[in-house]
Design a protein around this motif. Sequence first.
Motif, mmCIF file in Angstrom:
data_model
loop_
_atom_site.group_PDB
_atom_site.id
_atom_site.type_symbol
_atom_site.label_atom_id
_atom_site.label_comp_id
_atom_site.label_asym_id
_atom_site.label_seq_id
_atom_site.Cartn_x
_atom_site.Cartn_y
_atom_site.Cartn_z
ATOM 1 N N PRO A 221 0.834 -1.217 0.000
ATOM 2 C CA PRO A 221 0.000 0.000 0.000
ATOM 3 C C PRO A 221 0.864 1.261 0.000
ATOM 4 C CG PRO A 221 -0.856 -1.603 1.559
ATOM 5 C CD PRO A 221 0.488 -2.126 1.112
ATOM 6 N N THR A 269 -6.660 -3.031 -8.044
ATOM 7 C CA THR A 269 -7.935 -3.236 -7.357
ATOM 8 C C THR A 269 -8.603 -1.877 -7.164
ATOM 9 O OG1 THR A 269 -7.222 -2.923 -5.047
ATOM 10 C CG2 THR A 269 -6.789 -5.079 -6.053
ATOM 11 N N LYS A 271 -8.952 -0.435 -4.484
ATOM 12 C CA LYS A 271 -8.194 0.279 -3.459
ATOM 13 C C LYS A 271 -6.793 0.657 -3.922
ATOM 14 C CE LYS A 271 -10.574 -1.826 0.478
ATOM 15 N NZ LYS A 271 -10.411 -2.597 1.747
ATOM 16 N N ARG A 274 -2.540 -3.869 -5.223
ATOM 17 C CA ARG A 274 -2.461 -4.726 -4.047
ATOM 18 C C ARG A 274 -1.802 -6.055 -4.421
ATOM 19 N NH1 ARG A 274 -3.407 -0.609 -1.972
ATOM 20 N NH2 ARG A 274 -4.935 -0.093 -0.322
#
Length: 287
Positions: A221, A269, A271, A274
């Motif tokens: 991240p 993804t 987010k 990842r």
Amino acid sequence: MKLYPIESGNFKLDGGAMFGVVPKTLWNRTNPADANNLIDIAARCLLIEIGNRLILIDTGMGNKQDDKFFGHYALWGNDSIDGSLAQHGFHRNDITDVFMTHLHFDHCGGSIQWNKDRTSYEPAFKNARFWTNENHWQWATNPNAREKASFLKENILPMQESGHLQFITSPQADYSYNNDLGFSILFVDGHTEKQMIPHIQYKGKTLVFMADLLPTVGHIPLPYVMGYDTRPLLTLEEKKKFLEKAADEGYYLFLEHDAHNQVCTVQHTEKGVRLKEIFTFNELFNS
């Protein structure tokens, strides 16, 4: 060409320092800390056999500092460069080139050793050339106060004194291709000045030696940036650009510092980029 993972030894580092501003409740999920807040760290090197050349990428901490020094890093396990090389049928005297991603002690300390009577230092790979780049060399030999404890003169200056030191030319753009070593290099500046990230074409795959651009799977991240980085906002930009390309092009990421995961891939993804899959080196390339 053949590649071999070389385990030079394991140690521990403070989890907070390894993850910067990220709360422990988050990073502890992927990199669990012990009672002293220390997390497991590897010093995983990579050996490239190409023609009559044996190129070793990074060399770990080495063993020439005193017990007080190593006491800060809680060494564990039985891995060593000599033992790992021997498992693949090699000796340190067979190494023709040592390529150092950067000159922090945990990446280059094994390049230099005591001489027999412990009166001076000598190359630990007596038949090898030592590769860095001039910008990083100047940065390391005239260190800033923040990094001074990581650039140990006994690890660095004997390379030059030996006459075996070689400089790779820094590129005008991000990437450089060094025909002499046979792999392309990404230059990044967030962790330290002109860290070099090798990209190796092997068995139809692009294997990237991640060094300190991505220490462990837990650092994928974007905000998970080490407190050791000299320019953390630049690391953010460099990670973002690299990880997006790695996801787009299906790179395989060779993790130098992840004690429990050797190679991983990443994916896009909702987010952001990842983790996709985790592999051992052998199951990826030798199964």
